[in-house]
Design a protein around this motif. Structure first.
Motif, short mmCIF file in Angstrom:
data_model
loop_
_atom_site.label_atom_id
_atom_site.label_comp_id
_atom_site.label_asym_id
_atom_site.label_seq_id
_atom_site.Cartn_x
_atom_site.Cartn_y
_atom_site.Cartn_z
N ALA A 251 0.85 -1.20 0.00
CA ALA A 251 0.00 0.00 0.00
C ALA A 251 0.88 1.24 0.00
CB ALA A 251 -0.92 0.00 1.22
N VAL A 252 0.22 2.39 -0.22
CA VAL A 252 0.89 3.69 -0.16
C VAL A 252 0.28 4.45 1.02
CG1 VAL A 252 1.40 5.85 -1.34
CG2 VAL A 252 1.21 3.74 -2.65
N GLU A 253 1.12 4.78 1.98
CA GLU A 253 0.65 5.54 3.14
C GLU A 253 0.69 7.02 2.81
OE1 GLU A 253 2.71 6.32 7.22
OE2 GLU A 253 1.72 4.34 7.35
N VAL A 254 -0.48 7.66 2.77
CA VAL A 254 -0.57 9.07 2.38
C VAL A 254 -0.84 9.99 3.58
CG1 VAL A 254 -1.32 8.56 0.04
CG2 VAL A 254 -3.04 8.85 1.83
N GLY A 255 -1.02 9.43 4.73
CA GLY A 255 -1.25 10.20 5.95
C GLY A 255 -1.28 9.26 7.13
N GLU A 256 -1.29 9.82 8.30
CA GLU A 256 -1.28 9.00 9.50
C GLU A 256 -2.53 8.12 9.54
OE1 GLU A 256 -0.91 9.50 14.33
OE2 GLU A 256 -0.43 11.19 13.02
N GLY A 257 -2.32 6.83 9.43
CA GLY A 257 -3.44 5.90 9.48
C GLY A 257 -4.24 5.82 8.20
N VAL A 258 -3.78 6.48 7.13
CA VAL A 258 -4.51 6.48 5.85
C VAL A 258 -3.61 5.85 4.78
CG1 VAL A 258 -5.70 7.84 4.11
CG2 VAL A 258 -5.72 8.58 6.50
N SER A 259 -4.05 4.71 4.25
CA SER A 259 -3.28 4.01 3.22
C SER A 259 -4.18 3.72 2.02
CB SER A 259 -2.72 2.69 3.76
OG SER A 259 -1.77 2.93 4.78
N VAL A 260 -3.56 3.70 0.85
CA VAL A 260 -4.26 3.37 -0.40
C VAL A 260 -3.61 2.12 -0.96
CG1 VAL A 260 -4.87 4.16 -2.71
CG2 VAL A 260 -4.77 5.81 -0.83
N PRO A 261 -4.38 1.06 -1.20
CA PRO A 261 -3.79 -0.18 -1.74
C PRO A 261 -3.11 0.06 -3.08
CG PRO A 261 -6.04 -0.55 -0.97
CD PRO A 261 -5.83 0.93 -0.95
N LEU A 262 -1.95 -0.52 -3.26
CA LEU A 262 -1.20 -0.41 -4.52
C LEU A 262 -1.55 -1.60 -5.38
CD1 LEU A 262 1.00 1.35 -5.91
CD2 LEU A 262 2.70 -0.17 -4.89
N PRO A 263 -2.07 -1.39 -6.59
CA PRO A 263 -2.44 -2.53 -7.46
C PRO A 263 -1.26 -3.49 -7.65
CG PRO A 263 -3.26 -0.47 -8.38
CD PRO A 263 -2.37 -0.10 -7.22
N ALA A 264 -1.58 -4.78 -7.72
CA ALA A 264 -0.54 -5.81 -7.82
C ALA A 264 0.38 -5.59 -9.02
CB ALA A 264 -1.20 -7.19 -7.90
N ALA A 265 -0.19 -5.12 -10.13
CA ALA A 265 0.61 -4.93 -11.35
C ALA A 265 1.66 -3.83 -11.20
CB ALA A 265 -0.32 -4.60 -12.52
N LEU A 266 1.50 -2.95 -10.21
CA LEU A 266 2.42 -1.82 -10.05
C LEU A 266 3.44 -2.03 -8.94
CD1 LEU A 266 -0.15 1.15 -10.30
CD2 LEU A 266 1.09 0.01 -12.15
N ARG A 267 3.29 -3.10 -8.18
CA ARG A 267 4.12 -3.23 -6.98
C ARG A 267 5.59 -3.40 -7.29
NH1 ARG A 267 -0.29 -7.25 -4.16
NH2 ARG A 267 -1.87 -5.61 -3.81
N GLU A 268 5.92 -4.09 -8.38
CA GLU A 268 7.34 -4.31 -8.71
C GLU A 268 8.01 -3.04 -9.19
OE1 GLU A 268 8.16 -7.51 -11.30
OE2 GLU A 268 7.18 -9.03 -10.05
N MET A 269 7.26 -2.16 -9.85
CA MET A 269 7.86 -0.94 -10.41
C MET A 269 7.83 0.24 -9.45
SD MET A 269 4.94 0.12 -13.24
CE MET A 269 4.83 -1.54 -13.92
N ALA A 270 7.08 0.15 -8.37
CA ALA A 270 6.96 1.27 -7.44
C ALA A 270 8.16 1.34 -6.51
CB ALA A 270 5.67 1.14 -6.64
N GLY A 271 8.68 2.55 -6.32
CA GLY A 271 9.78 2.77 -5.39
C GLY A 271 9.25 3.18 -4.03
N ASP A 272 10.11 3.86 -3.25
CA ASP A 272 9.71 4.28 -1.90
C ASP A 272 8.73 5.45 -1.94
OD1 ASP A 272 11.28 2.36 -0.72
OD2 ASP A 272 13.03 3.67 -0.58
#
Length: 354
Positions: A251-272
């Motif tokens: 997932a991508v944490e965009v705020g304290e306690g707020v996360s947005v799931p990262l689609p499976a197809a993007l997980r390998e290409m996503a950095g920090d």
């Protein structure tokens, strides 16, 4: 009419100051292309190079299959419509429209036929004896367009021609230009900083930023499938909402306690560093498939049929478009979620879409 081709076109004023960084595009015969971007992005410079008013530092420009790098503007068979109309104040509308043909020593009968035909297309027939000072801004711009039409050029080049008009007149002139292109079917390149003009006029648009072409495509494709953070933020009104976050597992944490799931197809290409984007019209009040975001309404822009809610989510400012008859009060809580498939993910460092 003619196709226009740009191959690796660059413009440098000094070794350190390069303003156009290699543009490649093929414009089809009869196509309406809009070059859009913020002030200083190089769009007018690119147009002026096509017109021959600026020399190119590198690359190749071809019109109707002929390379025109060293061809004078007058010999390129193009007609240009400028932002400031550039009408002769002491001449009548007829004289302004016919002037370019007269200095080419065309037969008077042919000149009259071309002017009358252009005047009919632009609904200027009753104004031919007036001088520019007796015309409105929209009428003056139509005269400038008429002066270009009578040339019967291979291509029209428009350099922000609607910038000097008021909002209502700009809408009217956009419709006039659309109608004109349908009738004449002449290859056209239109430069603007107004993304609404670009969306409504273009067959395809070229989105530029700092001398670089960010994306080329049909307006709806650029809107639905932006290639970068810049394109996503520039195309669309109001602009796309962005929430810069950090990768935490799946997932991508965009705020304290707020996360947005990262689609499976993007997980390998996503950095920090990942930025999450969603358009205001794609946020729905507690009804989408994505995670629920608990916002606080800060201010409200009531636009009639709909309203724009300016909200806060931790450090992020988000805009939500809602029905104008169901507008919450400022200060009230608001639970929203994104429509299915309408959440975008970008690499924060490079700005590129994942």
């Amino acid at each position: 009419m003619a196709e226009i081709s740009l191959k690796n076109v660059k413009k440098s004023y000094t070794k350190q100051l390069q303003v156009i960084h290699g543009v490649n595009v093929d414009i089809a015969d009869g196509e309406f292309i809009v070059i859009v971007g913020p002030s200083g992005c190089g769009k007018s410079t690119l147009l002026r190079m096509i017109a021959g008013l600026e020399t190119i530092s590198e690359g190749e420009i071809a019109i109707a299959g002929k390379v025109v790098n060293r061809v004078e503007p007058k010999d390129r068979n193009i007609a240009m419509v400028f932002q400031n109309y550039a009408l002769y104040p002491h001449m009548t509308v007829y004289e302004n429209m016919s002037y370019g043909l007269r200095i080419r020593r065309m037969p008077p009968a042919e000149i009259n036929e071309r002017v009358q035909r252009a005047a009919k297309i632009l609904e200027l027939g009753s104004f031919l004896d007036r001088k520019p000072r007796a015309l409105s801004g929209g009428q003056r711009q139509r005269v400038a367009m008429g002066r270009a039409i009578v040339r019967e050029p291979a291509a029209f080049l428009f350099d922000e021609p609607l910038s000097n008009l008021d909002a209502k007149l700009r809408v009217q002139m956009r419709l006039e230009i659309q109608k004109l292109h349908r009738e004449l079917k002449t290859t056209s390149i239109f430069v603007t900083h107004d993304q609404v003009e670009a969306m409504t006029l273009a067959d395809r648009m070229i989105v530029m930023n700092l001398g670089v072409v960010e994306q080329i495509g049909r307006p709806i494709d650029v809107y639905d499938d932006p290639a970068s953070l810049f394109v996503a933020g520039f195309i669309g009104s109001p602009a796309m909402n962005f929430m810069a976050g950090r990768r935490v597992g799946e997932a991508v944490e965009v705020g304290e306690g707020v996360s947005v799931p990262l689609p499976a197809a993007l997980r390998e290409m996503a950095g920090d560093g990942v930025t999450v984007g969603v358009r205001p019209e794609h946020l729905v009040i507690a009804g989408g498939s994505g995670p629920t975001l608990s916002l606080k309404v800060d201010t409200v822009e009531a636009l009639g049929a709909d309203s724009l809610l300016h909200c806060k989510l931790g450090p992020h400012a988000l805009v939500v478009r809602v029905d104008g008859h169901e507008t919450p009060e400022p200060g009230s809580p608001l639970a929203v979620s994104a429509m299915p498939g309408k959440t975008y993910f970008f690499d924060t460092a490079s700005g590129k879409r994942l």
